[in-house]
Scaffold this active site. Sequence first.
Site, PDB file in Angstrom:
ATOM      1  N   ARG A 173     -95.962 -25.949 -16.651  1.00 35.97           N
ATOM      2  CA  ARG A 173     -95.074 -25.318 -17.630  1.00 35.97           C
ATOM      3  C   ARG A 173     -93.672 -25.084 -17.064  1.00 35.97           C
ATOM      4  NH1 ARG A 173     -97.053 -20.484 -18.567  1.00 35.97           N
ATOM      5  NH2 ARG A 173     -99.139 -21.153 -19.102  1.00 35.97           N
ATOM      6  N   TYR A 216     -75.842 -24.329 -39.258  1.00 35.82           N
ATOM      7  CA  TYR A 216     -76.990 -25.200 -39.558  1.00 35.82           C
ATOM      8  C   TYR A 216     -78.046 -24.347 -40.275  1.00 35.82           C
ATOM      9  CZ  TYR A 216     -80.858 -28.365 -38.152  1.00 35.82           C
ATOM     10  OH  TYR A 216     -81.926 -29.200 -38.109  1.00 35.82           O
ATOM     11  N   ASP A 272     -73.467 -23.487 -31.002  1.00 36.60           N
ATOM     12  CA  ASP A 272     -74.214 -24.717 -31.251  1.00 36.60           C
ATOM     13  C   ASP A 272     -73.233 -25.870 -31.055  1.00 36.60           C
ATOM     14  OD1 ASP A 272     -75.440 -26.978 -32.307  1.00 36.60           O
ATOM     15  OD2 ASP A 272     -76.580 -25.821 -33.780  1.00 36.60           O
ATOM     16  N   LYS A 312     -80.049 -35.449 -31.149  1.00 36.68           N
ATOM     17  CA  LYS A 312     -78.932 -36.170 -31.734  1.00 36.68           C
ATOM     18  C   LYS A 312     -78.266 -37.104 -30.707  1.00 36.68           C
ATOM     19  CE  LYS A 312     -80.178 -33.605 -35.168  1.00 36.68           C
ATOM     20  NZ  LYS A 312     -79.670 -32.275 -35.427  1.00 36.68           N
TER      21      LYS A 312
END
Length: 422
Positions: free
Chosen positions: A82, A136, A208, A233
């Site tokens: 992890r 967003y 962002d 993206k």
Amino acid sequence: MGRRPRNSEGDRAGRVSDSVKPRGDATRAVEVGRKRQWTSLPDQAGSVVNPPVWRASTHLYDDADDHAGGRPNEDGHFFYGRRGGPTQWALAEALTELEPGADSTLLFPSGVAAIATTLLALTRPGDEILFTDNAYEPTRNIAMGLLKAHGVSPVAFDPLDLDGFPALFTDRTRAVMLESPGSLTMEVCDVPALAAIAREHGATTVLDNTWASPLGFAAIEHGCDVSVMSLTKHVGGHSDLMMGSASGTARAMARIRRHAQFLGQVVSPDDASLALRGLRTMPLRLGRSTASATAVARWLADRKEVSAVLCPMLPGATGHELWLRDFTGGCGLFSFILADGADEAARRRLLDGAELFGIGFSWGGFESLVTPFDPAPIHGLRAWPPGIDTGSGLGVRLSIGLEDPDDLIADLDAAFAAMGRA
Ligand SMILES: *Cc1c(COP(=O)(O)O)cnc(C)c1O
């Protein structure tokens, strides 16, 4: 290409002490995250170019003493899967090196996971968070849903109203969530000024930065504390990967790291390897898609079927001057509004008539995409940027890919013809 000895600490691309001139984006994107310890075998000469995919849940300890010895449970050390392994560490380090002023980077299974974890980490019950009205949509939902359920009060603000911004702070305001340009409507806001006001009020600023990436906007250098990105993206760049990141100052990242561990946020080494592959060509892809998007946007601005083009690279767009002042690049994503007379059926004919543009969510891939949108139900304070002709009020968003721009323009020309054939 000359041979460069690398020490075990690795070179920090762009900060190489014996080179006077800072290295360019394309060079840095090639160099970042390629520490020799991640690309070579102990006691053997030579190395490979890319960090291998280290698939691992279990990290083995050398012996009982090693296990008992309190090896650090943190990124960059073998502890447990992890905490990631060298493939994820290489990607995180590469992103840190690309974001000037960032102390470290955490990876998340999506951009939304990065935003949600970051905002949860920075707020406590009773706090307030200011979030940009043109965020967003899932970011707005995180603020209005998840954070609210945790006792955090979300307050939307107009990012273009600098004068009104300071009055929104109370002694409970802990964080400010920015996005520039805004999702869908693409206004560029004065991030340095907003972040400076937030800092004066003791609030942490999160940006962002998915649209520009650190290659187009140096978020931390412009006063933000944390820069989050959907790596889905531009970094992935090939529409085959979901991932997010948060990079920022040591103080902010310590809190976000703790929360990421609480929430078990981890990405697979296979996906990290894909993201690293995408990262190497990101400056080339961004340069190409920015140039093509600018050409398509200019062409659209002259069409009678279009009332406004919402593209930061275009003179006259809301915040274009701020884009020129603060940004060092753009990308292929922008929007436009159909002129008066268009209706929903016309917009559908346009979408269906554009053969080179896939209809689908996401963006930043090598292939062009088109989606319809209507900001009114999403934005709470102001649907469209002020002072533009909102025409029919029907929005279309384009993600310009790597096709020949002339072909894209010809395709849109045919799509407008199809739109006109009622
Ligand atoms: C897509 C997107 C996200 C979310 O990223 P996912 O990887 O899809 O979860 C966040 N912010 C912006 C601006 C986006 O376009």
